[in-house]
Design a protein around this motif. Structure first.
Motif, PDB file in Angstrom:
ATOM      1  N   GLY A  44     -54.298  -9.898  95.791  1.00  0.00           N
ATOM      2  CA  GLY A  44     -55.193 -10.993  96.195  1.00  0.00           C
ATOM      3  C   GLY A  44     -55.820 -11.678  94.985  1.00  0.00           C
ATOM      4  N   TYR A  45     -56.281 -10.882  94.014  1.00  0.00           N
ATOM      5  CA  TYR A  45     -56.917 -11.454  92.811  1.00  0.00           C
ATOM      6  C   TYR A  45     -55.907 -12.271  92.001  1.00  0.00           C
ATOM      7  CZ  TYR A  45     -60.425  -7.789  93.740  1.00  0.00           C
ATOM      8  OH  TYR A  45     -61.352  -6.968  94.322  1.00  0.00           O
ATOM      9  N   ALA A  46     -54.672 -11.778  91.950  1.00  0.00           N
ATOM     10  CA  ALA A  46     -53.645 -12.499  91.181  1.00  0.00           C
ATOM     11  C   ALA A  46     -53.335 -13.853  91.834  1.00  0.00           C
ATOM     12  CB  ALA A  46     -52.384 -11.650  91.069  1.00  0.00           C
ATOM     13  N   ILE A  47     -53.349 -13.880  93.158  1.00  0.00           N
ATOM     14  CA  ILE A  47     -53.093 -15.151  93.852  1.00  0.00           C
ATOM     15  C   ILE A  47     -54.260 -16.115  93.633  1.00  0.00           C
ATOM     16  CG2 ILE A  47     -52.741 -16.266  96.094  1.00  0.00           C
ATOM     17  CD1 ILE A  47     -51.417 -13.631  97.049  1.00  0.00           C
ATOM     18  N   MET A  48     -55.482 -15.553  93.666  1.00  0.00           N
ATOM     19  CA  MET A  48     -56.669 -16.398  93.464  1.00  0.00           C
ATOM     20  C   MET A  48     -56.816 -16.818  92.010  1.00  0.00           C
ATOM     21  SD  MET A  48     -59.072 -17.648  95.371  1.00  0.00           S
ATOM     22  CE  MET A  48     -59.415 -19.175  94.522  1.00  0.00           C
ATOM     23  N   GLY A  49     -56.203 -16.058  91.093  1.00  0.00           N
ATOM     24  CA  GLY A  49     -56.264 -16.418  89.676  1.00  0.00           C
ATOM     25  C   GLY A  49     -57.476 -15.870  88.941  1.00  0.00           C
ATOM     26  N   LEU A  50     -57.978 -14.714  89.351  1.00  0.00           N
ATOM     27  CA  LEU A  50     -59.095 -14.109  88.618  1.00  0.00           C
ATOM     28  C   LEU A  50     -58.676 -13.875  87.168  1.00  0.00           C
ATOM     29  CD1 LEU A  50     -60.389 -13.905  91.378  1.00  0.00           C
ATOM     30  CD2 LEU A  50     -60.994 -11.545  90.904  1.00  0.00           C
ATOM     31  N   PRO A  51     -59.606 -14.145  86.225  1.00  0.00           N
ATOM     32  CA  PRO A  51     -59.238 -14.162  84.819  1.00  0.00           C
ATOM     33  C   PRO A  51     -58.533 -12.891  84.318  1.00  0.00           C
ATOM     34  CG  PRO A  51     -61.559 -14.753  85.121  1.00  0.00           C
ATOM     35  CD  PRO A  51     -61.008 -14.466  86.468  1.00  0.00           C
ATOM     36  N   GLU A  52     -58.956 -11.747  84.784  1.00  0.00           N
ATOM     37  CA  GLU A  52     -58.368 -10.504  84.267  1.00  0.00           C
ATOM     38  C   GLU A  52     -57.085 -10.107  84.992  1.00  0.00           C
ATOM     39  OE1 GLU A  52     -59.912  -8.803  81.628  1.00  0.00           O
ATOM     40  OE2 GLU A  52     -61.049 -10.683  81.597  1.00  0.00           O
ATOM     41  N   TYR A  53     -56.597 -10.979  85.852  1.00  0.00           N
ATOM     42  CA  TYR A  53     -55.459 -10.603  86.700  1.00  0.00           C
ATOM     43  C   TYR A  53     -54.259 -11.536  86.526  1.00  0.00           C
ATOM     44  CZ  TYR A  53     -58.561  -7.166  88.695  1.00  0.00           C
ATOM     45  OH  TYR A  53     -59.397  -6.099  88.849  1.00  0.00           O
ATOM     46  N   GLY A  54     -54.046 -11.944  85.294  1.00  0.00           N
ATOM     47  CA  GLY A  54     -52.863 -12.762  85.005  1.00  0.00           C
ATOM     48  C   GLY A  54     -51.613 -11.893  85.016  1.00  0.00           C
ATOM     49  N   ALA A  56     -48.079 -10.229  83.931  1.00  0.00           N
ATOM     50  CA  ALA A  56     -47.330  -9.921  82.713  1.00  0.00           C
ATOM     51  C   ALA A  56     -45.995 -10.656  82.775  1.00  0.00           C
ATOM     52  CB  ALA A  56     -47.114  -8.421  82.590  1.00  0.00           C
ATOM     53  N   SER A  57     -45.461 -10.752  83.984  1.00  0.00           N
ATOM     54  CA  SER A  57     -44.253 -11.557  84.198  1.00  0.00           C
ATOM     55  C   SER A  57     -44.218 -11.971  85.658  1.00  0.00           C
ATOM     56  CB  SER A  57     -42.997 -10.760  83.835  1.00  0.00           C
ATOM     57  OG  SER A  57     -42.913  -9.619  84.651  1.00  0.00           O
ATOM     58  N   GLY A  58     -43.399 -12.944  85.953  1.00  0.00           N
ATOM     59  CA  GLY A  58     -43.329 -13.444  87.322  1.00  0.00           C
ATOM     60  C   GLY A  58     -44.231 -14.649  87.518  1.00  0.00           C
ATOM     61  N   LYS A  59     -44.161 -15.232  88.703  1.00  0.00           N
ATOM     62  CA  LYS A  59     -44.862 -16.495  88.962  1.00  0.00           C
ATOM     63  C   LYS A  59     -45.532 -16.504  90.320  1.00  0.00           C
ATOM     64  CE  LYS A  59     -41.539 -19.466  86.618  1.00  0.00           C
ATOM     65  NZ  LYS A  59     -40.345 -20.268  86.884  1.00  0.00           N
ATOM     66  N   VAL A  60     -46.538 -17.367  90.433  1.00  0.00           N
ATOM     67  CA  VAL A  60     -47.096 -17.708  91.739  1.00  0.00           C
ATOM     68  C   VAL A  60     -46.820 -19.200  91.942  1.00  0.00           C
ATOM     69  CG1 VAL A  60     -49.167 -17.813  93.168  1.00  0.00           C
ATOM     70  CG2 VAL A  60     -48.919 -15.968  91.497  1.00  0.00           C
ATOM     71  N   MET A  70     -53.093 -21.607  86.394  1.00  0.00           N
ATOM     72  CA  MET A  70     -54.292 -22.314  86.865  1.00  0.00           C
ATOM     73  C   MET A  70     -55.508 -21.408  86.982  1.00  0.00           C
ATOM     74  SD  MET A  70     -53.339 -24.900  89.882  1.00  0.00           S
ATOM     75  CE  MET A  70     -52.343 -26.337  89.626  1.00  0.00           C
ATOM     76  N   SER A  71     -56.698 -22.014  86.775  1.00  0.00           N
ATOM     77  CA  SER A  71     -57.958 -21.276  86.917  1.00  0.00           C
ATOM     78  C   SER A  71     -58.310 -21.108  88.402  1.00  0.00           C
ATOM     79  CB  SER A  71     -59.080 -22.061  86.241  1.00  0.00           C
ATOM     80  OG  SER A  71     -59.281 -23.278  86.949  1.00  0.00           O
ATOM     81  N   ILE A  72     -59.327 -20.293  88.650  1.00  0.00           N
ATOM     82  CA  ILE A  72     -59.803 -20.095  90.032  1.00  0.00           C
ATOM     83  C   ILE A  72     -60.201 -21.428  90.652  1.00  0.00           C
ATOM     84  CG2 ILE A  72     -61.593 -19.056  91.491  1.00  0.00           C
ATOM     85  CD1 ILE A  72     -61.940 -16.879  89.572  1.00  0.00           C
ATOM     86  N   GLU A  74     -59.304 -24.475  89.948  1.00  0.00           N
ATOM     87  CA  GLU A  74     -58.148 -25.342  90.247  1.00  0.00           C
ATOM     88  C   GLU A  74     -57.438 -24.862  91.513  1.00  0.00           C
ATOM     89  OE1 GLU A  74     -56.404 -26.956  86.048  1.00  0.00           O
ATOM     90  OE2 GLU A  74     -56.444 -24.783  86.279  1.00  0.00           O
ATOM     91  N   ARG A  75     -57.346 -23.545  91.635  1.00  0.00           N
ATOM     92  CA  ARG A  75     -56.677 -23.014  92.840  1.00  0.00           C
ATOM     93  C   ARG A  75     -57.540 -23.261  94.074  1.00  0.00           C
ATOM     94  NH1 ARG A  75     -53.137 -17.845  90.733  1.00  0.00           N
ATOM     95  NH2 ARG A  75     -53.242 -18.435  88.545  1.00  0.00           N
ATOM     96  N   ALA A  76     -58.866 -23.172  93.893  1.00  0.00           N
ATOM     97  CA  ALA A  76     -59.765 -23.439  95.024  1.00  0.00           C
ATOM     98  C   ALA A  76     -59.571 -24.876  95.504  1.00  0.00           C
ATOM     99  CB  ALA A  76     -61.214 -23.197  94.607  1.00  0.00           C
ATOM    100  N   LYS A  77     -59.364 -25.794  94.562  1.00  0.00           N
ATOM    101  CA  LYS A  77     -59.142 -27.203  94.940  1.00  0.00           C
ATOM    102  C   LYS A  77     -57.854 -27.378  95.736  1.00  0.00           C
ATOM    103  CE  LYS A  77     -61.797 -29.502  91.364  1.00  0.00           C
ATOM    104  NZ  LYS A  77     -61.600 -29.189  89.928  1.00  0.00           N
ATOM    105  N   LEU A  78     -56.884 -26.503  95.500  1.00  0.00           N
ATOM    106  CA  LEU A  78     -55.654 -26.574  96.297  1.00  0.00           C
ATOM    107  C   LEU A  78     -55.896 -26.055  97.720  1.00  0.00           C
ATOM    108  CD1 LEU A  78     -53.046 -25.126  93.745  1.00  0.00           C
ATOM    109  CD2 LEU A  78     -53.433 -27.525  94.320  1.00  0.00           C
ATOM    110  N   GLY A  79     -57.017 -25.350  97.903  1.00  0.00           N
ATOM    111  CA  GLY A  79     -57.319 -24.823  99.228  1.00  0.00           C
ATOM    112  C   GLY A  79     -57.121 -23.321  99.354  1.00  0.00           C
ATOM    113  N   ILE A  80     -57.116 -22.647  98.205  1.00  0.00           N
ATOM    114  CA  ILE A  80     -56.966 -21.181  98.235  1.00  0.00           C
ATOM    115  C   ILE A  80     -58.356 -20.559  98.124  1.00  0.00           C
ATOM    116  CG2 ILE A  80     -55.906 -19.173  97.117  1.00  0.00           C
ATOM    117  CD1 ILE A  80     -53.801 -21.078  95.937  1.00  0.00           C
ATOM    118  N   THR A  81     -58.640 -19.597  98.973  1.00  0.00           N
ATOM    119  CA  THR A  81     -59.936 -18.928  98.886  1.00  0.00           C
ATOM    120  C   THR A  81     -59.794 -17.426  99.091  1.00  0.00           C
ATOM    121  OG1 THR A  81     -62.248 -19.053  99.569  1.00  0.00           O
ATOM    122  CG2 THR A  81     -60.650 -19.147 101.322  1.00  0.00           C
ATOM    123  N   LEU A  82     -60.659 -16.696  98.448  1.00  0.00           N
ATOM    124  CA  LEU A  82     -60.645 -15.230  98.516  1.00  0.00           C
ATOM    125  C   LEU A  82     -62.008 -14.789  99.029  1.00  0.00           C
ATOM    126  CD1 LEU A  82     -59.511 -12.370  97.498  1.00  0.00           C
ATOM    127  CD2 LEU A  82     -60.704 -12.882  95.383  1.00  0.00           C
TER     128      LEU A  82
END
Ligand code: ADP
Ligand code: MG
Length: 245
Positions: A44-54, A56-60, A70-72, A74-82
């Protein structure tokens, strides 16, 4: 709409998530099962983009676009919320103000009062209350759920707290999920409650940071009961997961 591609996330020298791939469709309720410490919140944190949860490989990917960098906000502006694992901390605001700020600006969403009623709180009694420790933990959790409803997010990641959820709150979670999906939200649901998990269209199970299976909720719940409680394979994070069947 959201696609996780081969996501690996490390903390220290440990893989917390290993090669997780998963796609969510619009208006889908996708529930995530897994014992404590298997990486549900981390996903969940990785999808939301929490700073410590980038990763190592792979993409969202969001609607095909790579949002891994993207930062939290920016993702919130797309409509993602945690929501939910931690109670809301917005001291100095009244409940009504907080919900008004959360409201989706297109004006099509429910009113602040409707959001409160949906979680079983009488607007007259709560709108003017301060959002502080005079509210119980349960009330704060319900208010945060009301805020998610007010937001009308494209994707709501609902990470249910490990404790403090009573039977009454379960009914409110269900109300809010139903109301959100009706208006077009996609839900990633992290829950310990089978009756909530059963609302899902699809369910996935995580074990030691690996995605074992995705499928129909009844089938995956049965698998989880039979194989994860207790875990029937060598539960060492760095070992290959031994297939269960
Ligand atoms: P779940 O939500 O399934 O209970 P978590 O995602 O919270 O599991 O945690 C998965 C694993 O990652 C646990 O072993 C946890 O200790 C570890 N972990 C989570 N966050 C961190 C962190 N910031 N630093 C180090 N380890 C972490
Ligand atoms: Mg968790």
């Amino acid at each position: 709409m959201l696609e996780i591609q081969d996501l690996t996330l490390r903390k220290g020298n440990k893989n917390i998530l290993s090669n997780v791939s998963l796609a969510f469709r619009q208006k889908e309720i996708h529930s995530l099962l897994g014992r404590n410490g298997t990486g549900k919140s981390t996903l969940g944190y990785a999808i939301m983009g929490l700073p410590e949860y980038g990763p190592a490989s792979g993409k969202v990917l969001w609607k095909g676009r790579d949002i891994s960098g993207m930062s939290i906000s920016e993702r919130a502006k797309l409509g993602i919320t945690l929501a939910w694992q931690e109670p809301a901390r917005f001291e100095g605001l009244e409940v009504g103000e907080y919900l008004e700020l959360s409201r989706n600006k297109d004006g099509k969403g429910p009113s602040v009062s409707e959001c409160l009623r949906e979680v079983g709180l009488e607007p007259e009694a709560y709108l003017k209350r301060q959002l502080d420790e005079t509210l119980s933990g349960g009330e704060r959790k319900r208010i945060e759920l009301a805020a998610v409803l007010a937001m009308q997010p494209a994707l709501a990641i609902l990470d249910e707290p490990d404790s403090g959820i009573d039977a009454l709150s379960i009914d409110f979670i269900k109300n809010v999920i139903r109301a959100l999906v009706k208006k077009g939200s996609t839900i990633l649901l992290i829950t310990h409650h089978e009756s909530v998990a059963e609302m899902a269209d699809r369910t996935s199970v995580l074990c030691s940071g690996k995605l074992l299976k995705t499928g129909r909720p009844e089938e995956i719940s049965r698998f989880f009961r039979n194989h994860c409680q207790p875990c029937t394979h060598v539960n060492e994070p760095d070992e290959e997961v031994i297939p269960h069947d």
